[in-house]
Design a protein around this motif. Structure first.
Motif, PDB file in Angstrom:
ATOM      1  N   ALA A  59      38.962   4.545  10.262  1.00 29.90           N
ATOM      2  CA  ALA A  59      39.599   3.878   9.133  1.00 29.90           C
ATOM      3  C   ALA A  59      39.720   4.797   7.926  1.00 29.90           C
ATOM      4  CB  ALA A  59      38.814   2.629   8.758  1.00 29.90           C
ATOM      5  N   THR A  60      38.885   5.831   7.848  1.00 32.93           N
ATOM      6  CA  THR A  60      38.950   6.755   6.719  1.00 32.93           C
ATOM      7  C   THR A  60      40.014   7.830   6.929  1.00 32.93           C
ATOM      8  OG1 THR A  60      37.249   8.193   7.631  1.00 32.93           O
ATOM      9  CG2 THR A  60      36.513   6.427   6.155  1.00 32.93           C
ATOM     10  N   ASN A  61      40.689   7.796   8.058  1.00 35.67           N
ATOM     11  CA  ASN A  61      41.786   8.716   8.351  1.00 35.67           C
ATOM     12  C   ASN A  61      41.360  10.175   8.494  1.00 35.67           C
ATOM     13  OD1 ASN A  61      43.717   6.657   8.382  1.00 35.67           O
ATOM     14  ND2 ASN A  61      43.852   6.725   6.157  1.00 35.67           N
ATOM     15  N   PHE A  62      40.126  10.430   8.876  1.00 36.26           N
ATOM     16  CA  PHE A  62      39.682  11.796   9.122  1.00 36.26           C
ATOM     17  C   PHE A  62      39.770  12.075  10.609  1.00 36.26           C
ATOM     18  CE2 PHE A  62      37.801  11.274   4.953  1.00 36.26           C
ATOM     19  CZ  PHE A  62      38.126  12.483   4.378  1.00 36.26           C
ATOM     20  N   THR A  63      40.549  13.079  10.946  1.00 37.74           N
ATOM     21  CA  THR A  63      40.708  13.459  12.350  1.00 37.74           C
ATOM     22  C   THR A  63      39.553  14.361  12.768  1.00 37.74           C
ATOM     23  OG1 THR A  63      41.936  15.476  11.834  1.00 37.74           O
ATOM     24  CG2 THR A  63      43.227  13.422  12.064  1.00 37.74           C
ATOM     25  N   ASN A  64      39.418  14.563  14.074  1.00 35.98           N
ATOM     26  CA  ASN A  64      38.401  15.490  14.574  1.00 35.98           C
ATOM     27  C   ASN A  64      38.607  16.886  14.010  1.00 35.98           C
ATOM     28  OD1 ASN A  64      37.264  13.424  16.010  1.00 35.98           O
ATOM     29  ND2 ASN A  64      37.850  14.176  18.018  1.00 35.98           N
ATOM     30  N   SER A  65      39.846  17.276  13.827  1.00 37.27           N
ATOM     31  CA  SER A  65      40.139  18.598  13.263  1.00 37.27           C
ATOM     32  C   SER A  65      39.635  18.715  11.828  1.00 37.27           C
ATOM     33  CB  SER A  65      41.633  18.889  13.317  1.00 37.27           C
ATOM     34  OG  SER A  65      42.065  18.995  14.657  1.00 37.27           O
ATOM     35  N   MET A  66      39.818  17.667  11.042  1.00 29.72           N
ATOM     36  CA  MET A  66      39.336  17.689   9.661  1.00 29.72           C
ATOM     37  C   MET A  66      37.811  17.742   9.618  1.00 29.72           C
ATOM     38  SD  MET A  66      41.960  14.842   8.271  1.00 29.72           S
ATOM     39  CE  MET A  66      42.082  15.048   6.518  1.00 29.72           C
ATOM     40  N   ILE A  67      37.164  16.996  10.496  1.00 36.36           N
ATOM     41  CA  ILE A  67      35.706  16.997  10.561  1.00 36.36           C
ATOM     42  C   ILE A  67      35.211  18.377  11.005  1.00 36.36           C
ATOM     43  CG2 ILE A  67      33.691  16.009  11.727  1.00 36.36           C
ATOM     44  CD1 ILE A  67      35.402  13.393  11.968  1.00 36.36           C
ATOM     45  N   ALA A  68      35.854  18.949  12.004  1.00 37.27           N
ATOM     46  CA  ALA A  68      35.466  20.276  12.502  1.00 37.27           C
ATOM     47  C   ALA A  68      35.624  21.346  11.421  1.00 37.27           C
ATOM     48  CB  ALA A  68      36.284  20.638  13.735  1.00 37.27           C
ATOM     49  N   GLN A  69      36.654  21.210  10.607  1.00 34.09           N
ATOM     50  CA  GLN A  69      36.853  22.160   9.496  1.00 34.09           C
ATOM     51  C   GLN A  69      35.666  22.091   8.538  1.00 34.09           C
ATOM     52  OE1 GLN A  69      39.995  23.977   9.162  1.00 34.09           O
ATOM     53  NE2 GLN A  69      38.857  25.203   7.694  1.00 34.09           N
ATOM     54  N   GLU A  70      35.214  20.890   8.210  1.00 37.36           N
ATOM     55  CA  GLU A  70      34.075  20.740   7.299  1.00 37.36           C
ATOM     56  C   GLU A  70      32.772  21.206   7.953  1.00 37.36           C
ATOM     57  OE1 GLU A  70      34.385  20.416   4.241  1.00 37.36           O
ATOM     58  OE2 GLU A  70      36.413  19.648   4.120  1.00 37.36           O
ATOM     59  N   ILE A  71      32.629  21.000   9.253  1.00 37.35           N
ATOM     60  CA  ILE A  71      31.455  21.517   9.972  1.00 37.35           C
ATOM     61  C   ILE A  71      31.426  23.035   9.866  1.00 37.35           C
ATOM     62  CG2 ILE A  71      30.433  21.865  12.260  1.00 37.35           C
ATOM     63  CD1 ILE A  71      31.409  18.985  12.928  1.00 37.35           C
ATOM     64  N   THR A  72      32.562  23.666  10.114  1.00 38.76           N
ATOM     65  CA  THR A  72      32.653  25.127  10.049  1.00 38.76           C
ATOM     66  C   THR A  72      32.358  25.629   8.642  1.00 38.76           C
ATOM     67  OG1 THR A  72      34.249  25.162  11.864  1.00 38.76           O
ATOM     68  CG2 THR A  72      34.180  27.103  10.439  1.00 38.76           C
ATOM     69  N   ASN A  73      32.952  24.993   7.639  1.00 40.15           N
ATOM     70  CA  ASN A  73      32.734  25.422   6.256  1.00 40.15           C
ATOM     71  C   ASN A  73      31.263  25.299   5.858  1.00 40.15           C
ATOM     72  OD1 ASN A  73      35.489  25.868   6.029  1.00 40.15           O
ATOM     73  ND2 ASN A  73      35.893  23.961   4.943  1.00 40.15           N
ATOM     74  N   SER A  74      30.648  24.164   6.174  1.00 39.58           N
ATOM     75  CA  SER A  74      29.253  23.970   5.771  1.00 39.58           C
ATOM     76  C   SER A  74      28.304  24.853   6.588  1.00 39.58           C
ATOM     77  CB  SER A  74      28.854  22.494   5.852  1.00 39.58           C
ATOM     78  OG  SER A  74      28.995  21.998   7.156  1.00 39.58           O
ATOM     79  N   ALA A  75      28.630  25.119   7.850  1.00 40.38           N
ATOM     80  CA  ALA A  75      27.797  26.014   8.663  1.00 40.38           C
ATOM     81  C   ALA A  75      27.826  27.421   8.099  1.00 40.38           C
ATOM     82  CB  ALA A  75      28.270  26.011  10.113  1.00 40.38           C
ATOM     83  N   GLN A  76      28.991  27.865   7.644  1.00 43.33           N
ATOM     84  CA  GLN A  76      29.082  29.209   7.067  1.00 43.33           C
ATOM     85  C   GLN A  76      28.312  29.278   5.752  1.00 43.33           C
ATOM     86  OE1 GLN A  76      30.627  31.761   8.803  1.00 43.33           O
ATOM     87  NE2 GLN A  76      29.562  33.035   7.319  1.00 43.33           N
ATOM     88  N   GLU A  77      28.410  28.243   4.931  1.00 40.09           N
ATOM     89  CA  GLU A  77      27.636  28.180   3.686  1.00 40.09           C
ATOM     90  C   GLU A  77      26.141  28.257   3.971  1.00 40.09           C
ATOM     91  OE1 GLU A  77      28.227  25.179   0.457  1.00 40.09           O
ATOM     92  OE2 GLU A  77      30.000  24.704   1.653  1.00 40.09           O
ATOM     93  N   MET A  78      25.707  27.487   4.945  1.00 43.94           N
ATOM     94  CA  MET A  78      24.308  27.434   5.336  1.00 43.94           C
ATOM     95  C   MET A  78      23.838  28.804   5.815  1.00 43.94           C
ATOM     96  SD  MET A  78      22.812  24.640   8.020  1.00 43.94           S
ATOM     97  CE  MET A  78      23.595  25.335   9.444  1.00 43.94           C
ATOM     98  N   GLN A  79      24.634  29.432   6.654  1.00 38.71           N
ATOM     99  CA  GLN A  79      24.297  30.766   7.163  1.00 38.71           C
ATOM    100  C   GLN A  79      24.213  31.796   6.047  1.00 38.71           C
ATOM    101  OE1 GLN A  79      25.633  31.286  11.711  1.00 38.71           O
ATOM    102  NE2 GLN A  79      26.784  32.391  10.250  1.00 38.71           N
TER     103      GLN A  79
END
Length: 150
Positions: A44-64
């Motif tokens: 319902a929030t209109n977030f696709t798997n691709s959008m979620i994966a982009q945020e996973i990648t961004n936050s993983a790089q920040e964390m690293q």
């Protein structure tokens, strides 16, 4: 600067850069969807798997980038505790990014749920960086660098 986080294959994902069907991080799209209390209604929030994966990648790089001054990153070990911590922190930070993106577009203030998740993830990272949580031998199998924790 550390290399990219571990590769995760998912045919339903296309990042804004890189190869289709691949994203990078320590958690999965399912881990982030789990962070939402109404997970079955998440679409319902209109977030696709691709959008979620982009945020996973961004936050993983920040964390690293934060952890790279203490430990060799990306983490390539097999310690279950370290992997679980990385997974949880990555999922919380990615969820916070998604909530911020969603609420900043529709509300005048930031989401308190995003702030809580971001705070939790950043506190864990601070504990690792300050040595309260240690991942090198004998506590785990992470490779410490010159600025060894503790």
């Amino acid at each position: 600067m550390p290399g990219l986080p571990p590769t995760i294959s998912d045919a339903s994902v296309t990042l804004t850069w890189g190869s289709a069907g691949v994203y990078y991080g320590y958690c999965t799209v399912a881990d982030v969807k789990y962070e939402f209390p109404d997970a079955p209604n998440f679409s319902a929030t209109n977030f696709t798997n691709s959008m979620i994966a982009q945020e996973i990648t961004n936050s993983a790089q920040e964390m690293q980038n934060a952890l790279a001054r203490m430990y060799q990153m990306p983490y390539a070990g097999s310690d279950g505790g370290i992997l679980l911590t990385l997974r949880q922190v990555n999922a919380k930070l990615a969820t916070a990014n998604i909530l911020d993106r969603f609420y900043q577009g529709s509300e005048p203030t930031d989401s308190t749920a995003a702030a809580e998740r971001r705070s939790w993830g950043e506190l864990i990272l601070t504990d690792v960086l300050n040595g309260q949580i240690q991942w090198q031998t004998p506590f785990g199998d992470a490779v410490p660098l010159a600025e060894k924790p503790g």
